[in-house]
Design a protein around this motif. Structure first.
Motif, short mmCIF file in Angstrom:
data_model
loop_
_atom_site.label_atom_id
_atom_site.label_comp_id
_atom_site.label_asym_id
_atom_site.label_seq_id
_atom_site.Cartn_x
_atom_site.Cartn_y
_atom_site.Cartn_z
N ASP A 113 4.13 14.47 -9.54
CA ASP A 113 4.31 15.31 -8.79
C ASP A 113 5.66 15.76 -9.00
O ASP A 113 6.94 16.72 -9.89
CB ASP A 113 3.99 15.48 -7.00
N GLN A 114 6.93 14.00 -8.37
CA GLN A 114 8.13 14.30 -8.45
C GLN A 114 8.35 13.01 -9.61
O GLN A 114 7.87 12.26 -10.19
CB GLN A 114 8.31 13.82 -7.40
N ASP A 115 9.83 12.54 -9.68
CA ASP A 115 10.45 11.18 -10.43
C ASP A 115 11.02 10.83 -9.00
O ASP A 115 11.68 10.05 -9.93
CB ASP A 115 11.57 12.43 -10.91
N ASN A 116 11.06 10.56 -8.26
CA ASN A 116 11.31 9.41 -7.61
C ASN A 116 10.59 8.40 -7.72
O ASN A 116 9.33 8.27 -8.19
CB ASN A 116 11.33 10.23 -6.17
N GLY B 253 0.57 -1.12 -0.15
CA GLY B 253 0.57 0.11 0.00
C GLY B 253 0.55 1.26 0.54
O GLY B 253 0.41 2.55 -0.77
N ALA B 254 1.80 1.15 0.05
CA ALA B 254 2.73 2.41 0.63
C ALA B 254 3.36 2.57 -0.37
O ALA B 254 3.57 3.74 -0.76
CB ALA B 254 3.57 2.06 1.84
N GLN B 255 4.21 1.54 -1.18
CA GLN B 255 4.43 1.79 -2.53
C GLN B 255 4.13 2.05 -3.44
O GLN B 255 3.91 3.33 -4.45
CB GLN B 255 5.25 0.43 -2.92
N THR B 256 1.98 2.11 -3.48
CA THR B 256 1.31 2.20 -4.28
C THR B 256 1.14 4.22 -4.37
O THR B 256 1.26 4.39 -5.90
CB THR B 256 0.26 1.40 -4.08
N LEU B 257 0.90 4.01 -2.98
CA LEU B 257 0.34 5.50 -2.83
C LEU B 257 1.50 7.05 -3.50
O LEU B 257 1.55 7.63 -3.80
CB LEU B 257 -0.34 5.48 -1.02
N PHE B 258 2.75 5.93 -3.07
CA PHE B 258 4.29 7.04 -2.70
C PHE B 258 4.01 7.10 -4.43
O PHE B 258 3.95 7.85 -5.03
CB PHE B 258 5.05 6.04 -2.78
N GLU B 259 3.78 5.68 -4.91
CA GLU B 259 4.43 5.52 -6.91
C GLU B 259 3.28 6.62 -7.23
O GLU B 259 3.21 7.62 -8.62
CB GLU B 259 3.97 4.13 -7.65
N GLU B 260 1.71 6.59 -7.02
CA GLU B 260 0.41 7.67 -7.64
C GLU B 260 1.22 8.49 -7.31
O GLU B 260 1.05 9.54 -8.18
CB GLU B 260 -0.32 6.87 -7.31
#
Length: 103
Positions: A23-26, A11-18
């Protein structure tokens, strides 16, 4: 019900990637600071915790329906009393799956 760490991480990875698409490029695989990862894990755990009761109800109901589908018709049996006992057991199992006390 305890949320597995694997679910929190996914879930954390999905939220981050979304969020990165907006916004960003990480990427999650980059060398992100651990405090960033922890913040995303916290967000995922919060979201999963909020969703868990509804998911649990849905899973319980699905299991109960599948158990009830196993019932037999006593008229199709040469031993209807056995089928009735079998069906009573399935009714009880469905109640347990739904989280209700045994009858």
């Amino acid at each position: 019900m305890t949320i597995p760490q694997e679910a929190i991480e996914a879930g954390a990875q999905t939220l981050f990637e979304e969020s990165q698409e907006l916004d960003q490029d990480n990427s999650w695989d980059d060398e992100l600071p651990e405090e960033w990862r922890e913040a995303w894990r916290y967000a995922a755990q919060s979201a999963l915790t909020a969703a868990l009761p509804a998911l649990e109800r849905q899973i319980r109901e699905q299991v109960a329906q599948e158990v009830e589908e196993l019932k037999l018709n006593p008229k199709d049996s040469t031993t209807p009393h056995c089928v009735e006992e079998y069906n009573a057991g399935l009714t009880n199992a469905a109640k347990i799956a739904r989280g209700k006390d045994q009858a």
